[in-house]
Design a protein around this motif. Structure first.
Motif, short mmCIF file in Angstrom:
data_model
loop_
_atom_site.label_atom_id
_atom_site.label_comp_id
_atom_site.label_asym_id
_atom_site.label_seq_id
_atom_site.Cartn_x
_atom_site.Cartn_y
_atom_site.Cartn_z
N UNK A 195 27.74 -35.91 -11.80
CA UNK A 195 28.23 -35.21 -12.99
C UNK A 195 27.39 -33.94 -13.17
N UNK A 196 27.83 -32.80 -12.64
CA UNK A 196 27.02 -31.57 -12.69
C UNK A 196 26.60 -31.15 -14.09
N UNK A 197 27.45 -31.41 -15.07
CA UNK A 197 27.13 -30.97 -16.43
C UNK A 197 25.99 -31.76 -17.04
N UNK A 198 25.60 -32.88 -16.39
CA UNK A 198 24.51 -33.69 -16.91
C UNK A 198 23.27 -33.62 -16.04
N UNK A 199 23.22 -32.59 -15.21
CA UNK A 199 22.00 -32.27 -14.46
C UNK A 199 21.45 -30.97 -15.02
N UNK A 200 20.52 -30.33 -14.29
CA UNK A 200 19.88 -29.13 -14.82
C UNK A 200 20.07 -27.90 -13.93
N UNK A 201 20.98 -27.99 -12.96
CA UNK A 201 21.15 -26.89 -12.02
C UNK A 201 22.09 -25.84 -12.61
N UNK A 202 21.57 -24.68 -12.97
CA UNK A 202 22.36 -23.63 -13.58
C UNK A 202 23.30 -22.95 -12.60
N UNK A 203 23.03 -23.10 -11.29
CA UNK A 203 23.97 -22.56 -10.30
C UNK A 203 25.15 -23.50 -10.08
N UNK A 204 24.93 -24.78 -10.34
CA UNK A 204 25.97 -25.78 -10.13
C UNK A 204 26.90 -25.88 -11.33
N UNK A 205 26.37 -25.61 -12.52
CA UNK A 205 27.18 -25.70 -13.73
C UNK A 205 26.82 -24.54 -14.65
N UNK A 206 27.84 -23.93 -15.24
CA UNK A 206 27.65 -22.74 -16.07
C UNK A 206 27.29 -23.14 -17.50
N UNK A 207 26.01 -23.50 -17.70
CA UNK A 207 25.54 -23.87 -19.04
C UNK A 207 25.58 -22.68 -20.00
N UNK A 223 27.64 -20.38 -20.51
CA UNK A 223 28.91 -20.04 -21.17
C UNK A 223 29.32 -21.06 -22.22
N UNK A 224 28.58 -22.17 -22.32
CA UNK A 224 28.94 -23.17 -23.32
C UNK A 224 28.66 -22.64 -24.72
N UNK A 225 29.63 -22.76 -25.61
CA UNK A 225 29.45 -22.29 -26.97
C UNK A 225 30.44 -22.99 -27.89
N UNK A 226 30.17 -22.88 -29.15
CA UNK A 226 31.06 -23.47 -30.15
C UNK A 226 31.54 -22.35 -31.06
N UNK A 227 32.83 -22.27 -31.27
CA UNK A 227 33.39 -21.30 -32.21
C UNK A 227 33.67 -22.04 -33.52
N UNK A 228 32.89 -21.76 -34.57
CA UNK A 228 33.07 -22.49 -35.84
C UNK A 228 34.47 -22.30 -36.38
N UNK A 229 35.02 -23.38 -36.91
CA UNK A 229 36.33 -23.28 -37.56
C UNK A 229 36.18 -22.50 -38.86
#
Length: 303
Positions: free
Chosen positions: A256-268, A270-276
């Protein structure tokens, strides 16, 4: 190089086992066939070069591939290749005699890498890295010369897991041995049909079969190798908790790439939250994300 075409078989092929060997051989065949299928290791018309070292793993690999060659729904060729590296006392007659009796086409390569390794390796350092690099280059070249489409190696599950932990402990990398690998120049494909098999099962089969084992004096003479230490650690885990090593191997197939720490493997990033609309901050006021990031940046500068 000594090249020997397949003679008329004088010994039973590996599928004609004595009944008492079947309980040992059948699960090995099943596991290898599953790995070959999962990773599409062998296809129609492949010429598979089996690297035979004289150890239990490569003997078992050859038996399995010869067995599957007769039963698989595809046609493929098997060529056994041994590299005589010039080690003192190496019994040069053992493998040619064994392979001739078995009726297998084989090549014996002769390259004195032993002297090179001993000369180039500083006292007290391990010889494995240089030895394997030289051996790999020779075998890759020969595979191209004979038109082999696959190079089969005898690495098993325990080898893969040892490599995984060696890379973690001493290289700070999450990396193991892949069951199928293309060489850097794209001219060779390496396969490891024993990838799912535990060493213990291979050991029991090899002992029962009575293979003419040839020890490696170069590697075997080195004490306290880190790989041996890691291997003993894994053996201890398996004794205390049977099935643990199989779970570790399965984990390599369920990443599960999103649960590791490799920034090349997963684009951490770009993760963001747009408040409602209408969402409020901690103090009840509107708290847009850009203001939070600006505040975080300011705190880091003060910090």
């Amino acid at each position: 190089m000594t090249h020997t075409p397949a003679p008329t078989p004088q010994a039973p092929r590996p599928d004609a086992h004595k009944p008492e060997l079947q309980p040992l051989f059948a699960p090995l065949v099943k596991g290898a066939a599953q790995a070959i299928t999962d990773y599409r290791m062998i296809g129609e018309g492949d010429r598979v070069m089996v690297c035979l070292s004289g150890g239990k793993d490569s003997y078992t690999l050859l038996d399995i591939l010869l067995h599957l060659q007769k039963r698989a729904p595809i046609d493929f060729e098997v060529v056994a290749v041994n590299l005589d590296q010039g080690q003192p006392g190496f019994p040069t007659h053992v493998l040619p005699e064994y392979l001739t009796r078995l009726g297998v086409k084989f090549d014996i390569l002769t390259e004195d890498t032993y002297t090179t390794v001993k000369e180039k390796t500083p006292e007290g350092k391990t010889t494995c890295a240089l030895c394997s690099r030289l051996r790999r280059g020779i075998l890759y070249r020969h595979a191209r010369e004979i038109g082999a489409t696959k190079i089969a190696l005898g690495h098993h599950r325990d080898d893969i897991l040892e490599t995984l932990f060696m890379n973690m402990f001493f290289g700070a990398r999450l990396k193991a041995m892949p069951p199928k690998l293309q060489s850097d120049d794209g001219t060779n494909v390496v396969i490891r049909p024993l990838a799912y098999l535990a060493e213990s099962g291979i050991q029991r089969y090899a002992e029962a079969k009575g293979f003419p084992i040839i020890p490696c004096n170069l590697c075997g003479s080195q004490e306290n190798l880190q790989r041996k230490i890691v291997g003993e650690m894994l053996e201890g885990w398996e004794r205390a908790h049977p099935g643990r090593l199989q779970n570790v191997l399965r984990s390599l197939t369920r990443v599960t790439p999103s649960h590791l720490l490799d920034r090349d493997l997963f684009d951490f990033a770009s993760l963001s939250v747009t408040p409602a609309e209408g969402d409020r901050g901690f103090d009840g006021e509107e708290y847009p994300e850009r203001e939070f990031l600006a505040g975080l940046s300011e705190m880091q500068m003060l910090g």
